[in-house]
Design a protein around this motif. Sequence first.
Motif, PDB file in Angstrom:
ATOM      1  N   PRO A  99      10.204  76.228  29.866  1.00  0.00           N
ATOM      2  CA  PRO A  99       9.453  75.391  30.809  1.00  0.00           C
ATOM      3  C   PRO A  99       8.187  74.978  30.096  1.00  0.00           C
ATOM      4  CG  PRO A  99      10.751  77.176  31.705  1.00  0.00           C
ATOM      5  CD  PRO A  99      10.768  77.403  30.622  1.00  0.00           C
ATOM      6  N   TYR A 100       7.250  76.232  29.647  1.00  0.00           N
ATOM      7  CA  TYR A 100       5.925  75.966  29.058  1.00  0.00           C
ATOM      8  C   TYR A 100       6.173  76.356  27.686  1.00  0.00           C
ATOM      9  CZ  TYR A 100       1.276  77.013  27.645  1.00  0.00           C
ATOM     10  OH  TYR A 100      -0.009  77.074  27.064  1.00  0.00           O
ATOM     11  N   PHE A 101       5.493  75.388  26.627  1.00  0.00           N
ATOM     12  CA  PHE A 101       5.833  75.697  25.363  1.00  0.00           C
ATOM     13  C   PHE A 101       4.336  75.919  24.875  1.00  0.00           C
ATOM     14  CE2 PHE A 101       5.753  73.770  21.014  1.00  0.00           C
ATOM     15  CZ  PHE A 101       6.784  74.343  20.304  1.00  0.00           C
ATOM     16  N   GLY A 102       4.373  77.446  24.602  1.00  0.00           N
ATOM     17  CA  GLY A 102       3.126  77.851  24.102  1.00  0.00           C
ATOM     18  C   GLY A 102       2.774  77.206  22.600  1.00  0.00           C
ATOM     19  N   TYR A 103       1.655  77.206  22.148  1.00  0.00           N
ATOM     20  CA  TYR A 103       1.055  76.940  20.819  1.00  0.00           C
ATOM     21  C   TYR A 103       0.944  75.320  20.845  1.00  0.00           C
ATOM     22  CZ  TYR A 103       1.106  81.575  18.948  1.00  0.00           C
ATOM     23  OH  TYR A 103       0.826  82.848  18.665  1.00  0.00           O
ATOM     24  N   ALA A 104       1.384  74.814  21.939  1.00  0.00           N
ATOM     25  CA  ALA A 104       1.540  73.036  21.941  1.00  0.00           C
ATOM     26  C   ALA A 104       0.220  72.627  21.583  1.00  0.00           C
ATOM     27  CB  ALA A 104       2.027  72.568  23.277  1.00  0.00           C
ATOM     28  N   ARG A 105      -0.984  73.264  21.939  1.00  0.00           N
ATOM     29  CA  ARG A 105      -2.278  72.799  21.724  1.00  0.00           C
ATOM     30  C   ARG A 105      -2.844  72.756  20.314  1.00  0.00           C
ATOM     31  NH1 ARG A 105      -5.459  75.938  26.754  1.00  0.00           N
ATOM     32  NH2 ARG A 105      -3.724  77.477  26.090  1.00  0.00           N
ATOM     33  N   GLN A 106      -1.908  73.428  19.455  1.00  0.00           N
ATOM     34  CA  GLN A 106      -2.377  73.305  17.972  1.00  0.00           C
ATOM     35  C   GLN A 106      -1.345  72.541  17.462  1.00  0.00           C
ATOM     36  OE1 GLN A 106      -3.088  77.182  16.206  1.00  0.00           O
ATOM     37  NE2 GLN A 106      -2.935  78.182  18.047  1.00  0.00           N
ATOM     38  N   ASP A 107      -1.340  71.213  17.878  1.00  0.00           N
ATOM     39  CA  ASP A 107      -0.212  69.997  17.412  1.00  0.00           C
ATOM     40  C   ASP A 107      -1.182  69.429  16.365  1.00  0.00           C
ATOM     41  OD1 ASP A 107      -2.223  69.018  19.382  1.00  0.00           O
ATOM     42  OD2 ASP A 107      -1.237  67.265  19.163  1.00  0.00           O
ATOM     43  N   ARG A 108      -2.069  69.511  15.666  1.00  0.00           N
ATOM     44  CA  ARG A 108      -2.646  68.756  14.630  1.00  0.00           C
ATOM     45  C   ARG A 108      -3.970  69.634  14.110  1.00  0.00           C
ATOM     46  NH1 ARG A 108      -4.666  67.141  19.383  1.00  0.00           N
ATOM     47  NH2 ARG A 108      -6.828  66.873  19.805  1.00  0.00           N
ATOM     48  N   ARG A 109      -4.224  69.129  12.642  1.00  0.00           N
ATOM     49  CA  ARG A 109      -5.588  69.977  12.152  1.00  0.00           C
ATOM     50  C   ARG A 109      -6.747  69.093  12.647  1.00  0.00           C
ATOM     51  NH1 ARG A 109      -4.785  70.342   5.971  1.00  0.00           N
ATOM     52  NH2 ARG A 109      -6.498  71.848   6.509  1.00  0.00           N
ATOM     53  N   THR A 110      -7.641  70.086  13.348  1.00  0.00           N
ATOM     54  CA  THR A 110      -8.935  69.465  13.841  1.00  0.00           C
ATOM     55  C   THR A 110      -9.886  69.646  13.156  1.00  0.00           C
ATOM     56  OG1 THR A 110      -9.002  71.598  14.952  1.00  0.00           O
ATOM     57  CG2 THR A 110      -8.139  69.788  16.394  1.00  0.00           C
ATOM     58  N   LYS A 111      -9.885  70.671  12.198  1.00  0.00           N
ATOM     59  CA  LYS A 111     -10.973  71.020  11.000  1.00  0.00           C
ATOM     60  C   LYS A 111     -10.082  71.331   9.761  1.00  0.00           C
ATOM     61  CE  LYS A 111     -14.147  72.934  14.442  1.00  0.00           C
ATOM     62  NZ  LYS A 111     -14.932  74.100  15.042  1.00  0.00           N
ATOM     63  N   ALA A 112     -11.006  71.370   8.910  1.00  0.00           N
ATOM     64  CA  ALA A 112     -10.357  71.734   7.527  1.00  0.00           C
ATOM     65  C   ALA A 112      -9.748  73.319   7.478  1.00  0.00           C
ATOM     66  CB  ALA A 112     -11.304  71.575   6.554  1.00  0.00           C
ATOM     67  N   ARG A 113      -8.682  73.457   6.848  1.00  0.00           N
ATOM     68  CA  ARG A 113      -8.243  74.848   6.486  1.00  0.00           C
ATOM     69  C   ARG A 113      -7.603  75.396   7.788  1.00  0.00           C
ATOM     70  NH1 ARG A 113     -12.301  73.925   3.580  1.00  0.00           N
ATOM     71  NH2 ARG A 113     -13.818  75.188   4.750  1.00  0.00           N
ATOM     72  N   ARG A 132      19.184  73.045  20.799  1.00  0.00           N
ATOM     73  CA  ARG A 132      18.708  71.923  21.494  1.00  0.00           C
ATOM     74  C   ARG A 132      17.406  72.447  22.528  1.00  0.00           C
ATOM     75  NH1 ARG A 132      20.038  67.203  24.080  1.00  0.00           N
ATOM     76  NH2 ARG A 132      21.885  67.039  23.181  1.00  0.00           N
ATOM     77  N   VAL A 133      16.252  71.748  22.615  1.00  0.00           N
ATOM     78  CA  VAL A 133      15.195  72.417  23.432  1.00  0.00           C
ATOM     79  C   VAL A 133      15.104  71.451  24.812  1.00  0.00           C
ATOM     80  CG1 VAL A 133      12.778  72.796  23.471  1.00  0.00           C
ATOM     81  CG2 VAL A 133      14.176  73.616  21.467  1.00  0.00           C
ATOM     82  N   LEU A 134      14.861  72.294  25.900  1.00  0.00           N
ATOM     83  CA  LEU A 134      14.560  71.541  27.268  1.00  0.00           C
ATOM     84  C   LEU A 134      13.386  72.021  27.537  1.00  0.00           C
ATOM     85  CD1 LEU A 134      15.443  69.761  29.693  1.00  0.00           C
ATOM     86  CD2 LEU A 134      16.511  71.840  30.498  1.00  0.00           C
ATOM     87  N   THR A 135      12.242  71.252  27.844  1.00  0.00           N
ATOM     88  CA  THR A 135      10.861  71.794  27.930  1.00  0.00           C
ATOM     89  C   THR A 135      10.305  70.633  29.031  1.00  0.00           C
ATOM     90  OG1 THR A 135       8.914  72.446  27.025  1.00  0.00           O
ATOM     91  CG2 THR A 135       9.891  70.429  26.217  1.00  0.00           C
ATOM     92  N   MET A 136       9.242  70.906  29.424  1.00  0.00           N
ATOM     93  CA  MET A 136       8.399  70.301  30.543  1.00  0.00           C
ATOM     94  C   MET A 136       7.059  69.816  30.123  1.00  0.00           C
ATOM     95  SD  MET A 136       7.780  70.923  34.607  1.00  0.00           S
ATOM     96  CE  MET A 136       9.540  69.971  35.176  1.00  0.00           C
ATOM     97  N   ASP A 137       6.602  68.761  30.159  1.00  0.00           N
ATOM     98  CA  ASP A 137       5.217  68.206  29.992  1.00  0.00           C
ATOM     99  C   ASP A 137       4.641  68.904  28.778  1.00  0.00           C
ATOM    100  OD1 ASP A 137       5.036  66.626  31.979  1.00  0.00           O
ATOM    101  OD2 ASP A 137       3.717  67.538  33.372  1.00  0.00           O
ATOM    102  N   LEU A 138       5.204  68.701  27.635  1.00  0.00           N
ATOM    103  CA  LEU A 138       4.439  69.023  26.256  1.00  0.00           C
ATOM    104  C   LEU A 138       3.004  68.544  26.166  1.00  0.00           C
ATOM    105  CD1 LEU A 138       7.483  68.387  23.677  1.00  0.00           C
ATOM    106  CD2 LEU A 138       6.361  70.543  24.430  1.00  0.00           C
ATOM    107  N   HIS A 139       2.159  69.446  25.888  1.00  0.00           N
ATOM    108  CA  HIS A 139       0.819  68.983  25.613  1.00  0.00           C
ATOM    109  C   HIS A 139       0.538  67.603  24.939  1.00  0.00           C
ATOM    110  CE1 HIS A 139      -3.528  69.400  25.757  1.00  0.00           C
ATOM    111  NE2 HIS A 139      -3.769  69.333  24.578  1.00  0.00           N
ATOM    112  N   ALA A 140       1.439  67.326  23.895  1.00  0.00           N
ATOM    113  CA  ALA A 140       1.188  66.175  23.271  1.00  0.00           C
ATOM    114  C   ALA A 140       2.747  65.624  23.028  1.00  0.00           C
ATOM    115  CB  ALA A 140       0.696  66.541  21.743  1.00  0.00           C
ATOM    116  N   ALA A 141       3.070  64.421  23.009  1.00  0.00           N
ATOM    117  CA  ALA A 141       4.347  63.952  23.042  1.00  0.00           C
ATOM    118  C   ALA A 141       5.006  63.940  21.517  1.00  0.00           C
ATOM    119  CB  ALA A 141       4.477  62.506  23.466  1.00  0.00           C
TER     120      ALA A 141
END
Length: 338
Positions: A99-113, A132-141
């Motif tokens: 239902p809540y997918f942790g670490y979803a806010r780390q979906d891209r590199r915002t800074k070097a390294r 298969r995964v069933l989740t809700m409202d991923l932070h980033a599609a």
Amino acid sequence: MPTITEPKLIAGNANRPLANAVARRMSMHRGMNVGLVDARVERFNDAEIFVEVYENVRGEDMFIIQPTSRPANDNLMELLIIADALRRSSAARTTAVIPYFGYARQDRRTKARTPISAKLIANLIAQSGIERVLTMDLHAAQIQGFFDIPVDNLYASPIFALDIRHHFGDLDDVMVVSPDVGGVARARELAQRIAAPLAIVDKRREKAGEVAEMTVIGEVTGKRCIIVDDICDTAGTLCKAAEVLIENGATEVHAYTTHGVLSGPAIDRVSTSVLKSLVITDSIEATPETKGCPNIRIVPTAPMFAQAIINIWNGTSVSSLFDHETLTPIYEGLYSGG
């Protein structure tokens, strides 16, 4: 191979109340008792996780209900170890209901390294034997694309739309507000569902966790504003946005947030803020402090998850749950008369 007769549910320790609620809803739908598979998920003295499944799951269609919320690492490891136990017990298929997918806010590199942790977690889940995964409202599609297995992403906005219609009555003076530019698509979807106008709070950060300034894009004078977001963590941005909206002439401010992380000073901030109400789902198990906060209300997701699990098991459409017409009967009783 044995015939698969019913979907089977198993749960870790992250959100047992939600798992039990899903089982109850599925029992109502199926007309027979659907319980959680008897298992133990324990920790040794050094906090090492141990899983033992007491029931035969050979050839079964298994669904693991386990959000990866706080403590994120422990709950993630529980999910992976349960999946491994099921694979080694010859389960036919394993679906992770997160239902809540942790670490979803780390979906891209915002800074070097810096890492892309969401991709790493996706790899771990796929390698554990989950199919298969069933989740809700991923932070980033785009996180759906991190997986090499099917991902069904449900949305809370249809539930929120039902709740708003039930509690707000006449919606002529209601305005939906996105708390930042990045959340406009999410807020627009809810605004379209309730036929309300849209405004945006533009925020600028000087450093992480601190908002330098906020400006409102749109006319909110005389409006009942509804801030829409996917995650409420420390509630700093949310409470500040509510203040800015009141300063710009809003008559009252409410917030609808899918995942109530509510860490650190969040509860104190919400309880003392100008927010008239904060509505969250039960994707993350609520703490006693959250339940005791007078202006926080929790809406259930079990009816939606139960129907989604049945649809996956039946091989029918999950996207049908995005429609108001499909969802309303599922929540019949909860919002009757609204």
